[in-house]
Design an enzyme around this catalytic site. Structure first.
Site, PDB file in Angstrom:
ATOM      1  N   GLU A   1      -1.658  -9.366  -0.771  1.00 39.60           N
ATOM      2  CA  GLU A   1      -3.097  -9.519  -0.522  1.00 39.60           C
ATOM      3  C   GLU A   1      -3.891  -9.480  -1.819  1.00 39.60           C
ATOM      4  O   GLU A   1      -4.891 -10.189  -1.971  1.00 39.60           O
ATOM      5  CB  GLU A   1      -3.568  -8.438   0.447  1.00 39.60           C
TER       6      GLU A   1
ATOM      7  N   GLU B   1       3.702  -5.984   7.462  1.00 36.10           N
ATOM      8  CA  GLU B   1       3.018  -4.892   8.146  1.00 36.10           C
ATOM      9  C   GLU B   1       3.442  -4.730   9.607  1.00 36.10           C
ATOM     10  O   GLU B   1       3.484  -3.611  10.129  1.00 36.10           O
ATOM     11  CB  GLU B   1       1.497  -5.096   8.071  1.00 36.10           C
TER      12      GLU B   1
ATOM     13  N   ALA C   1       0.843  -1.192   0.000  1.00 36.81           N
ATOM     14  CA  ALA C   1       0.000   0.000   0.000  1.00 36.81           C
ATOM     15  C   ALA C   1       0.882   1.247   0.000  1.00 36.81           C
ATOM     16  O   ALA C   1       2.096   1.167   0.144  1.00 36.81           O
ATOM     17  CB  ALA C   1      -0.909  -0.010   1.229  1.00 36.81           C
TER      18      ALA C   1
ATOM     19  N   GLY D   1      -0.062  -5.162   0.745  1.00 37.46           N
ATOM     20  CA  GLY D   1      -1.264  -5.127  -0.074  1.00 37.46           C
ATOM     21  C   GLY D   1      -1.087  -5.802  -1.416  1.00 37.46           C
ATOM     22  O   GLY D   1      -2.051  -6.308  -2.002  1.00 37.46           O
TER      23      GLY D   1
END
Length: 254
Positions: free
Chosen positions: A109, A129, A61, A106
């Site tokens: 993911e 993270e 992200a 992300g």
């Protein structure tokens, strides 16, 4: 300039994440991806997702959006990412992640929301993270545990360490590792899938996804129901007839 490129080749759809230098998933990009997923035609047989450039599939992200997050805005950011990835997972067509380079946070993911993953030998994967004092928020804690089991998922997420494509294959995180182009290998699989009964492929995808959210008995009932529905299609008649006549079937498009 668009951060999400889309093209079609022989009824195979290609989504390219294009946000240099590392294809970070900022909110603008996620919104573009969401709109694209809403408008992809059913004429597409298979969908392949990749990252632009030679450095990353998607390296996570946009951390620059995080410093001012509160409980409320953090939860909304997480829910927005989950909403987009849920759309991807719910696509009736098979979705293949073609990973080359970093697939982190992300980005991993995003790959987890695809049906299966192909990675080049130089790729590295991780959910780092916890190194930032946060947790995966776009589905990582849930999809990874369902894919590789809770113990391995906890080890992976708690440490935040990166692993190689070969290590990812050993634990079932990626289905194939290639020395060649990940996109070319994904196209090879897409063409193979295209030659099958696509109505059956879509039904099988639904049976697996929905069945994993239920008990075994409920999943078996769903499988039987979908099997029955497929038995009334032209594809079933064509597939069985072609087998008996020892020829290649000519299935319908979905």
């Amino acid at each position: 300039m668009s951060k999400v490129n889309f093209s079609v080749e022989n009824q195979i759809g290609f989504i390219e994440i294009n946000n240099p230098p590392v294809n970070a998933l900022d909110q603008e990009l996620l919104n573009e991806l969401s709109v694209l997923l809403d408008n992809i035609s059913n004429e597409i047989d298979v969908l392949i997702i990749s990252g632009a450039g030679e450095k990353a599939f998607v390296a996570g992200a946009d951390i620059g959006e995080f410093p001012q997050l509160s409980k409320e805005t953090g939860e909304q950011l997480s829910l927005n990412g989950q909403r987009v990835f849920n759309k991807l997972e719910a696509m009736p067509q098979p979705v293949i992640a073609a990973i080359d380079g970093f697939a982190l946070g992300g980005g991993l993911e995003l790959a987890l929301a695809c049906d299966f993953r192909i990675a080049t030998t130089r790729s590295q994967l991780g959910l780092p993270e916890v190194k930032l004092g946060i947790i995966p928020g776009y589905g990582g804690t849930q999809r990874l545990a369902r894919l590789i089991g809770p113990g391995k998922a906890k080890q992976f997420i708690f440490s935040g360490e990166f692993i190689s494509a070969e290590q990812a294959a050993q634990i079932g995180l990626v289905e194939e590792v290639t020395n060649e182009s990940a996109i070319d290998e994904a196209k090879r699989w897409a063409k193979k899938i295209q030659s099958r009964g696509l109505l059956a492929v879509s039904a099988a995808k639904r049976a697996i996804h929905e069945g994993l959210q239920t008990t075994l008995q409920e999943g078996l009932a769903l499988e039987a129901n979908l099997f029955g529905e497929i038995c009334e299609t032209k594809d079933k008649n064509e597939g069985v007839t072609a087998f008996l006549e020892k020829r290649e079937p000519k299935f319908m498009k979905i």
